[in-house]
Motif scaffolding. Structure first.
Motif, PDB file in Angstrom:
ATOM      1  N   GLY A 467       0.802  -1.216   0.000  1.00 45.29           N
ATOM      2  CA  GLY A 467       0.000   0.000   0.000  1.00 45.29           C
ATOM      3  C   GLY A 467       0.834   1.265   0.000  1.00 45.29           C
ATOM      4  O   GLY A 467       2.001   1.249  -0.391  1.00 45.29           O
ATOM      5  N   MET A 468       0.232   2.356   0.441  1.00 38.32           N
ATOM      6  CA  MET A 468       0.957   3.635   0.367  1.00 38.32           C
ATOM      7  C   MET A 468       0.521   4.593   1.463  1.00 38.32           C
ATOM      8  O   MET A 468      -0.491   4.408   2.129  1.00 38.32           O
ATOM      9  N   ARG A 491      -3.561   4.174   2.166  1.00 38.48           N
ATOM     10  CA  ARG A 491      -4.448   3.264   1.429  1.00 38.48           C
ATOM     11  C   ARG A 491      -3.713   1.950   1.235  1.00 38.48           C
ATOM     12  O   ARG A 491      -2.550   1.946   0.812  1.00 38.48           O
ATOM     13  N   GLY A 492      -4.384   0.834   1.541  1.00 33.29           N
ATOM     14  CA  GLY A 492      -3.766  -0.479   1.337  1.00 33.29           C
ATOM     15  C   GLY A 492      -2.640  -0.766   2.311  1.00 33.29           C
ATOM     16  O   GLY A 492      -1.864  -1.688   2.121  1.00 33.29           O
ATOM     17  N   PHE A 493      -2.572   0.024   3.376  1.00 34.24           N
ATOM     18  CA  PHE A 493      -1.457  -0.154   4.324  1.00 34.24           C
ATOM     19  C   PHE A 493      -1.960  -0.721   5.653  1.00 34.24           C
ATOM     20  O   PHE A 493      -1.867  -1.908   5.900  1.00 34.24           O
TER      21      PHE A 493
END
Lengths: 557, 557
Positions: A467-468, A491-493
């Motif tokens: 993620g980021m 997001r996605g982390f």
């Protein structure tokens, strides 16, 4: 390539060291003839990529020499790249009737049909391009109307097998023309390009007719609806499904766009015989007794959006799979598709269906269309070439093919194991592989062709795995102070209660990194961003063992 | 669960409808006994996830009832979840010597070894937990020291097979105790939980001894270095590799952390006999003649970071694979690993190695450790259970197992095909499946356990396929005007000269979206962000057929 020398050159732009995107070329003096232009499906490491096609830089640089594209047969790995090729080079395309029909479907989808030069050929055609004479021979494969190609050049004869097997009891009279092959061999073959898909497999592949017998047997046993899935382009198998439905007094519904498309083309052109009144629409299925219906559909490879997957997850409007229905996979999963296929099988069991699946040999519902070792040896024996270039296969298959050639008397050093882009030059009947031309993979992603490269893919990989984190800070240009932020968005982390503390610490580190630089009076953005990435990255890795992409955005007002 | 009733309950927290993360439980009154606690490797759709373990919510809610964890054998899908379980529940673990040794390696890595209660048992152990008596029986599998478990309860006897095959000529005397199984069956079995991995395969799996014969044969033919890879935990096979090295007068180097770890434990505890002086270090390999060296290494499943993959890509410091070296895959690829394995095979051919690979049946270098159909029928016949719960398998395997049970006389409705979380309750010798308890997959990602859920995975999927676009705008709170931006940054989306125009248009759309809202005097961030996402998303899709994640960041000053 120096065009003043009259040498014969042979190369691949796709299809060696891989299964897919076949594209080969024969050049003599100033005439280049292309063979096939396929596409390939990406493996899961190529995130978001839809399709892979050959890099045709060399052809663009030599476009005035290209005389045409010969197409051996209508499978995706031989025709899938054609629309993209034609957008760059408008060259004539030569193919047999069914193959042309399938190419036309593709060109229509790309809005290219009107402008294309499509030339109908058959196994008796005789073409001339400069000093190259081109003739053909019939082969047998898992789609009708396949050709092998003979190139007679001043240097000698080059033969390209296309995809083949030796099915001596074929469906619909698609016999391989062994007599013609023997004649070609007797007249002398300098170089043979022969496919290698099944070079690892001993013995011979069984006849397609065997599949028909097993289908008929299963149809006779079934006492409710039959749902059967296979490759749409396997017209022989579709014919046998039609025949079995006729014998068991069943109507036939075709579900899935490619199934409808291919069957229509095959019927129109006489490759497939379906009795009047047998075909019904999806909406009519429920008006017949279940034991009077066969559904032939797409999705045998477990494609998540194809009909079979949707039927298995009770997500198809017109039809439902009910207990005691029979579902037949008349195709083996291609390597890489096994998990998707078994998910569907499990869903079908959940619905109470009887499922006939498994590798072809165990159920008899599939045979390969590609020659096994004994058949490859037969082709080598018929053609007696001086040189062999094994094509259409991953590296280990090419090596096995070389061993087979050795076993029938072709010297090991006369088999050229090449990569895409390697050129085999023939002069005075001696072949040498010394040069390379540009070649590679072009990625198609949505409407973009070639715009997704390694940087984008590397970013996608990092984003996919961890993620980021976007960090936004606003600084005042005048006083060099933080006037807003840091604001952090991930997001996605991570996404938990704990992440609050993590984010607080990240923000603290950002403030520290900015202040440190301000103290030494350095104010460059790039240095500031580097420092933020480094200190935040180290902190997050120590806390989570993850490496999200860190994207600092600094706004100066 | 009402604990006042003395009912017998059986359930799975992992292992049914899947291969992996096995965890089963037997409860009688207020005593719960757990069987195995495995982990599972994620498939490629679970982006960035390292490991999957069972959800143990039910156990945490009933922790005072749990008496212990019995472990059938030392494979990852039976022990991989133990460290995570122990962090939540400190319960005693019962296992045989080798299994405990492998568990200890794991606990050490997690810093848990000191606090754990590890209890050594063997096939003669006799344990009592409340009213449940637990005894064991020896089975044979692809790792030594495997147990089946017998639970004698006031309601009747429950048998759990563990993983097994019937190898009647096993290596190192690991005989299955058929006499004991017959005795258990004679005394009456109410419920049998039996593994289903190979319920789809007819016949019987060959003996491990057959692999030894093929290894020896290959070793005798090899005239330079041998590199052989197999599962580290397959101690029987490692023994046969040691034996073949001895017979062909080769030293043995072990490469790869798990190979070194497992072999050390197995040697220490007497499961593996390696002659004095046979083992050499990686650094010593080049000081011996190539025909005097065997390298036994990890990576038979194509794991990109394991030794074999690194050797194949010439990326391992101490050793190089040279032409005419022999590389043996003494393991079949597990479904899903085929592509990684074939990539390595191709690299090995590139290096000029002789490669022996392929499915076990074709090379004789692998046999399964799991019972085929005839063996499953033998177990069912020996145990003669009233009820069968097929475990350890995907849904279709469980269904096949039910058919096998029917064929040996177990009524179809007496086989319970359950999902993880389904509870089979037995009262007055009648079994019924009516209730459900919480169950599921917990994802381990780096150091996080359970912090990655569906939202994070959905974001990763979008980021993976189409990348992202961050749009930053600064607004003045007072005048409601844009004072900085929009600034647009993309990652994993596009990266070409054309993207300049795309980004310009995106910025224009953002300005428009903000102005429109300001005109109607609405200034909520969430509405503004929604509108930006919508108009930019539609534009980008129309231009690229891609759907990147759009992340508008609005700063008000």
């Amino acid at each position: 390539m120096s065009s003043t020398e009259n040498i014969l050159s042979i190369f691949a732009l796709g299809g060696v060291n891989e299964i897919g995107k076949n594209m080969y070329a024969i050049q003599f003096a100033n005439d280049i003839i292309l063979i096939d232009c396929g596409s390939k499906f990406p493996d899961e490491s190529l995130l978001g990529i839809d399709l892979i096609i050959p890099d045709i830089t060399y052809l663009q640089d030599n476009k005035e020499k290209i005389r045409g594209l010969l197409v051996t047969h209508g499978h995706e790995d031989h025709i899938g790249g054609i629309p993209y090729l034609l957008k760059q080079l408008n060259i004539p395309i030569y193919a047999t009737r069914l193959t042309l029909g399938l190419i036309e479907i593709k060109l229509k989808e790309h809005g290219l049909l009107g402008d294309s030069q499509l030339e109908l050929i058959n196994s008796d055609s005789d073409l001339h391009f400069g000093e190259i004479r081109v003739t053909f021979f019939k082969t047998n494969h898992s789609i009708p109307d396949c050709l092998g190609i003979v190139f007679q050049t001043p240097e000698g004869t080059v033969v390209h097998t296309g995809d083949f097997k030796f099915d001596l009891t074929p469906v619909n009279n698609q016999y391989p023309d062994i007599h013609r092959m023997a004649e070609i061999g007797r007249n002398g073959v300098l170089v043979l390009l022969s496919e290698s898909t099944n070079a690892e497999r001993p013995g011979s592949t069984p006849s397609e007719r065997m599949v028909g017998e097993h289908i008929e047997e299963a149809f006779k046993k079934a006492n409710r609806k039959i749902i059967i899935s296979t490759f749409a382009s396997n017209v022989h198998r579709v014919q046998q499904i039609v025949d079995a439905s006729l014998k068991t007094d069943r109507k036939l519904a075709l579900l899935g766009r490619s199934m409808v498309n291919v069957v229509s083309v095959a019927m129109e052109q006489g490759y497939l015989t379906v009795p009047e009144g047998m075909l019904i629409d999806a909406q009519e299925i429920n008006s017949f007794a279940p034991e009077k219906v066969t559904i032939l559909c797409t999705g045998s490879q477990g494609e998540p959006l194809a009909v079979l997957a949707r039927l298995a997850s009770s997500n198809y409007r017109d039809v439902e799979i009910l207990p005691e229905d029979t579902v037949i996979f008349a195709a083996s999963p291609i390597p890489g598709n096994e998990r998707n296929v078994t998910k569907i099988i499990d869903n079908l069991y959940q619905l109470g269906a009887k499922v006939i699946y498994g590798s072809g040999s165990s159920t008899g519902m599939h045979v390969s269309g590609h020659a096994y070792q004994e058949e490859l040896k037969l082709m080598l024996t018929l053609m007696k070439p001086k040189y062999l270039i094994p094509i259409h296969g991953e590296l280990r298959m090419l090596h096995h093919h070389r061993s087979l050639a050795e076993s029938v008397g072709i010297e090991k050093e006369n088999t050229f194991i090449i990569s895409n882009g390697d050129v085999v030059d023939v002069k005075e009947s001696e072949a040498r592989q010394t040069r390379k031309i540009p070649s590679g993979n072009i990625y198609v992603d949505g409407m973009g062709v070639g715009d997704v490269g390694n940087i984008v893919l590397r970013d996608r990989k990092q984003l996919a795995e961890d993620g980021m984190l976007v960090i936004v800070v606003t600084l005042s240009k005048a006083e060099r102070k933080i006037i807003s932020g840091p604001d952090t968005i991930s997001r996605g982390f991570v996404y938990t209660r704990d992440s609050d503390n993590l984010i607080k610490e990240v923000n603290r580190l950002v403030v520290t990194a900015i202040k440190e630089l301000q103290e030494v009076n350095r104010h460059q953005w790039s240095v500031m961003k580097q420092n933020i990435k480094k200190s935040v990255g180290q902190y997050l890795y120590s806390k989570t063992k993850r490496k999200p992409m860190i994207l600092p955005i600094i706004i100066e007002l």
